[in-house]
Design a protein around this motif. Structure first.
Motif, PDB file in Angstrom:
ATOM      1  N   TYR A 198      59.140  71.142 115.519  1.00  0.00           N
ATOM      2  CA  TYR A 198      58.500  70.793 116.866  1.00  0.00           C
ATOM      3  C   TYR A 198      57.693  69.864 116.348  1.00  0.00           C
ATOM      4  O   TYR A 198      56.639  70.259 115.830  1.00  0.00           O
ATOM      5  N   PHE A 234      53.794  67.503 118.201  1.00  0.00           N
ATOM      6  CA  PHE A 234      53.057  67.349 118.591  1.00  0.00           C
ATOM      7  C   PHE A 234      51.639  66.410 118.522  1.00  0.00           C
ATOM      8  O   PHE A 234      51.615  65.666 117.132  1.00  0.00           O
ATOM      9  N   LYS A 286      54.010  66.758 123.592  1.00  0.00           N
ATOM     10  CA  LYS A 286      55.076  67.249 122.669  1.00  0.00           C
ATOM     11  C   LYS A 286      56.504  67.205 122.597  1.00  0.00           C
ATOM     12  O   LYS A 286      57.162  66.771 123.385  1.00  0.00           O
ATOM     13  N   ILE A 325      60.282  68.723 121.312  1.00  0.00           N
ATOM     14  CA  ILE A 325      60.453  70.017 120.990  1.00  0.00           C
ATOM     15  C   ILE A 325      62.126  69.576 121.204  1.00  0.00           C
ATOM     16  O   ILE A 325      63.013  70.038 120.142  1.00  0.00           O
ATOM     17  N   ARG A 363      55.584  72.502 113.452  1.00  0.00           N
ATOM     18  CA  ARG A 363      55.695  73.314 112.955  1.00  0.00           C
ATOM     19  C   ARG A 363      57.581  73.561 112.896  1.00  0.00           C
ATOM     20  O   ARG A 363      58.286  72.745 113.699  1.00  0.00           O
ATOM     21  N   PHE A 394      55.335  80.413 113.102  1.00  0.00           N
ATOM     22  CA  PHE A 394      54.678  79.479 114.026  1.00  0.00           C
ATOM     23  C   PHE A 394      53.339  78.727 113.508  1.00  0.00           C
ATOM     24  O   PHE A 394      52.891  78.508 114.570  1.00  0.00           O
TER      25      PHE A 394
END
Lengths: 117, 114
Positions: free
Chosen positions: B32, B34, B49, B51, B94, B100
């Motif tokens: 992930y 960002f 972002k 994903i 991430r 997380f």
């Protein structure tokens, strides 16, 4: 409140004293993060909390640092026996980790600037 | 372990010219990714972002970023820079394997000259 709030905004302390920094996340956000930003440096991950799961403390630089999150909301970062190298801006962020259009986005507070003399 | 590299401490660009801020990453599993921006005397703000899905993602203020899995890159771009884009930009990653924990790059300072 509309955003993440942190208090105090500035803290000046003497070497060896303990300090507590507070973070109020956005209501309903289940994930809460603490970071440290030293002057001219990037963000250093410290700890995160997710719901009722055990926190990930892997970023805490020493056992002088601890954090807790009460009731799944407010969090306190405590630094014991502060040292001059602890001087930095401490940032808190919260997020929805899953679900919703803004999931995984972190919303940051304004930070607490800590100065250790 | 997760890591993020922003190879440029500073990027200088003239207003109206395209800009690119580079980011490469390393994670186990799918990432992930960002971008966040920190304007002077203001807090960190989310920009965009990645994903899953389209490799080109669009975000706030006309910024976009392209996910390149083979090059493990996620460069931030804007077709026409504004002086008001001058700020500190952070790339973050991430992994999606269950935790997380989010790792941020060291940041790239963007200067846009009029």
């Amino acid at each position: 409140g509309a955003g993440v709030s942190q208090s105090p905004s500035n803290k000046v302390t003497e070497k060896g004293k303990d300090v507590e920094l507070r973070c109020d996340p956005i209501s309903g956000h289940t994930a809460l993060y603490w970071y440290r930003q030293s002057l001219g440096q990037g963000l250093e991950f410290l700890i995160y909390f997710q719901g009722n799961s055990a926190p990930d403390k892997s970023g805490l630089p020493s056992d002088r640092f601890s954090a807790e999150r009460t009731g799944g909301s407010v969090s306190t970062l405590t630094i014991q026996r502060t040292q001059q190298e602890d001087s930095a801006v401490y940032l808190c962020a919260s997020s929805y980790p899953e679900g919703g259009s803004s999931y995984n986005e972190q919303f940051f507070g304004p930070g607490t600037r800590l100065t250790v003399l | 372990a997760q890591s993020v590299a922003q190879p440029e401490d500073q990027v200088n660009v003239a207003e109206g010219n395209p800009l690119t801020v580079k980011c490469t990453y390393s994670v186990s599993g799918n990432p992930y990714l960002f971008w966040y921006v920190q304007y002077p005397n203001r807090g960190l703000q989310f920009l965009l972002k990645y994903i899953t899905g389209d490799n080109l993602v669009k975000g706030s203020y006309g910024f976009e970023a392209e996910f390149n899995k083979s090059q493990t890159s996620f460069h931030l771009k804007k077709p026409s820079a504004l002086v008001s884009d001058s700020a500190l930009y952070f790339c973050a990653v991430r992994d999606n394997t269950g935790g997380f924990k989010t790792i941020f790059g060291a940041g790239t300072r963007l200067f846009v000259k009029a």
